[in-house]
Design an enzyme around this catalytic site. Structure first.
Site, mmCIF file in Angstrom:
data_model
loop_
_atom_site.group_PDB
_atom_site.id
_atom_site.type_symbol
_atom_site.label_atom_id
_atom_site.label_comp_id
_atom_site.label_asym_id
_atom_site.label_seq_id
_atom_site.Cartn_x
_atom_site.Cartn_y
_atom_site.Cartn_z
ATOM 1 C CB SER A 195 -0.952 -0.001 1.198
ATOM 2 O OG SER A 195 -0.248 -0.238 2.387
ATOM 3 C CG HIS A 223 -4.111 -0.967 -1.890
ATOM 4 N ND1 HIS A 223 -4.654 0.294 -1.987
ATOM 5 C CD2 HIS A 223 -3.765 -1.134 -0.598
ATOM 6 C CE1 HIS A 223 -4.627 0.868 -0.795
ATOM 7 N NE2 HIS A 223 -4.094 0.027 0.060
ATOM 8 C CE LYS A 254 -7.635 -0.471 1.156
ATOM 9 N NZ LYS A 254 -7.673 0.673 2.066
HETATM 10 C C1 LIG Z 1 -2.930 -3.804 2.410
HETATM 11 C C2 LIG Z 1 -4.138 -3.383 3.188
HETATM 12 N N1 LIG Z 1 -4.831 -4.302 3.868
HETATM 13 C C3 LIG Z 1 -5.932 -3.977 4.575
HETATM 14 C C4 LIG Z 1 -6.376 -2.662 4.617
HETATM 15 C C5 LIG Z 1 -7.581 -2.341 5.437
HETATM 16 O O1 LIG Z 1 -8.702 -2.211 4.615
HETATM 17 P P1 LIG Z 1 -9.963 -1.393 5.141
HETATM 18 O O2 LIG Z 1 -9.684 0.038 4.906
HETATM 19 O O3 LIG Z 1 -11.094 -1.934 4.347
HETATM 20 O O4 LIG Z 1 -10.090 -1.721 6.591
HETATM 21 C C6 LIG Z 1 -5.696 -1.682 3.908
HETATM 22 C C7 LIG Z 1 -6.220 -0.292 3.902
HETATM 23 O O5 LIG Z 1 -5.751 0.612 4.457
HETATM 24 C C8 LIG Z 1 -4.542 -2.037 3.194
HETATM 25 O O6 LIG Z 1 -3.844 -1.100 2.549
#
Ligand SMILES: Cc1ncc(COP(=O)(O)O)c(C=O)c1O
Length: 407
Positions: A195, A223, A254
């Site tokens: 990310s 992502h 997202k």
């Molecule tokens: C790699 C990754 N996993 C999990 C999440 C968490 O997702 P959510 O925003 O739906 O809780 C994110 C988001 O920030 C992320 O970048």
């Protein structure tokens, strides 16, 4: 940056037992690590109203612009009319509606897996998956740049040691697999797309090693969902690894434009999570509007790839634009980090771009290493070419001012 300062609320009453936190805030400010909130007074989109200013938005995970798509809005409104605004319960008591079941089945078909289970967020989906399947005698082997929600999930497993391999380093992964051969079970876990750096995991190599050393593979496609693979099925589809990755995490918050996360896995793992996963057992289920929004998003993804194609066109265009003005940017995805170095410089870059009408959030320690502070550009299918050109021009002007690129 305008802060959302609520301290002056007239009726606010307080003891003074939390006053020590004021000094801690001050300390963060002195280290240029203090974050305050910018406030949006428009819908999330390519152009937004932020802190009272109209700016081009290069910071959202709204990759496909689905959050304002008319078909999703209609689906959400109809779900509210049919089912109300909330479920009033956790899934295991009385919070499972027919639409939850239908959506999970549909999602499993989309992902080509036996089953899926939807959680309140991607964060809790990682928690549910990791904590439900491991116990004493097992180990987790995790990429050093994995998302905080994976790290936190591992931390909850007090009796399960966590081994970390250097980011995307397959020699180190193999070494960790060799040194943990006596474990009852090994779980190797990686982000699909990282990310903060926007690079894609070497999934084919990870899968091959896990097959060789008999380890379970889990990929967090937060992502990659809606971005990579046929119709946005994610990295497993992108690398044609269907049936060889045991657990896939996806987000609905997202590219899908709403809120939530899911685990795509076997039927037995779904059943175990229903019985053991604490976010599933102890937190209320997704509201009907969210479920039906996501169902409409799947309809769209399956029938039309125009938005995904546009996202990738914009990504290539913007990356080439930044390179042409002297930025040395690397990334495999619509996430493009522009490294500034110190947190002070990253904040300055973000501030100056904002003044020039472009919003790109600075990302500093502890989200990234202290000397790798950056602004993180995220492209969307909804950016117009004119907006991208304006943003590139702003990056050129400000980059020269701050000596990030040559004169
Ligand atoms: C790699 C990754 N996993 C999990 C999440 C968490 O997702 P959510 O925003 O739906 O809780 C994110 C988001 O920030 C992320 O970048």
């Amino acid at each position: 940056m305008t802060s959302t300062n609520q301290a002056e609320t007239p009726q606010a009453l307080k003891s003074h037992r939390l006053d020590f936190l004021e000094a801690e805030c001050q300390e963060l400010k002195e280290q240029h690590l203090f974050q305050s909130l910018r406030v949006m007074s428009s819908a999330q989109g390519a152009k937004i109203q932020l802190d009272g200013k109209s700016v081009i938005n290069l910071s959202s995970n709204n990759y496909l612009g689905l959050n304002t798509h008319p078909k999703l809005i209609t689906a959400a409104k109809k779900a509210i009319d049919d089912y109300g605004v909330g479920t009033g319960s956790v899934r295991t008591i009385i919070g499972t509606m027919d639409i939850h079941q239908a959506f999970e089945k549909r999602l499993a078909q989309f992902k080509h897996t036996e089953a899926t289970l939807v959680l309140q967020s991607g964060f809790t989906a990682n928690n549910a998956a990791v904590t439900s399947i491991l116990g004493e005698g097992d180990v987790v082997i995790s990429d050093s740049l994995n998302h905080a929600s994976i790290i936190d999930a591992c931390r909850l497993l007090k009796k399960v040691p966590r081994y970390v391999y250097a980011h995307a380093d397959m020699t180190e992964l193999e070494a960790r697999l060799k040194e943990t051969q006596s474990a009852r079970r090994r779980l190797v876990v990686t982000d699909g797309v990282f990310s903060m750096d926007g690079d894609i995991a070497p999934l084919p190599e990870i899968v091959a090693l896990c097959e060789q050393y008999n380890a379970i593979v889990m990929v967090d496609d937060a992502h990659a969902s809606g971005v990579f693979g046929k119709n946005g099925r994610g990295t497993v589809d992108h690398f044609n690894l269907h049936g060889r990755v045991d657990i896939q995490i996806g987000t609905l918050s997202k590219a899908i434009g709403a809120l939530g996360g899911y685990v795509a896995c076997t039927q037995a793992m779904r059943d175990i999570m229903i019985n053991r996963a604490r976010p599933f057992l102890f937190s209320t289920s997704a509201p009907p509007s969210v479920v039906m929004t996501c169902m409409a998003a799947l309809d769209l993804l399956e029938t039309d790839t125009a938005l995904i194609d546009q996202l990738w066109y914009n990504t290539r265009y913007f990356k080439a634009g930044l390179k042409s003005i002297g930025y040395n940017v690397q990334s495999d995805s619509p996430i493009i980090p522009v490294i500034a170095g110190t947190s002070e410089k990253a904040h300055r870059l973000s501030e100056r771009l904002f003044e020039e009408g472009v919003y790109v959030r600075s990302i500093v320690y502890p989200t990234v290493a202290l000397d790798k502070a950056r602004v993180r550009v995220i492209l969307s299918a909804t950016h117009t070419q004119t907006q991208l050109d304006q943003a590139i021009a702003a990056f050129e002007k400000v980059g020269k001012e701050l000596d990030l690129i040559g004169p």
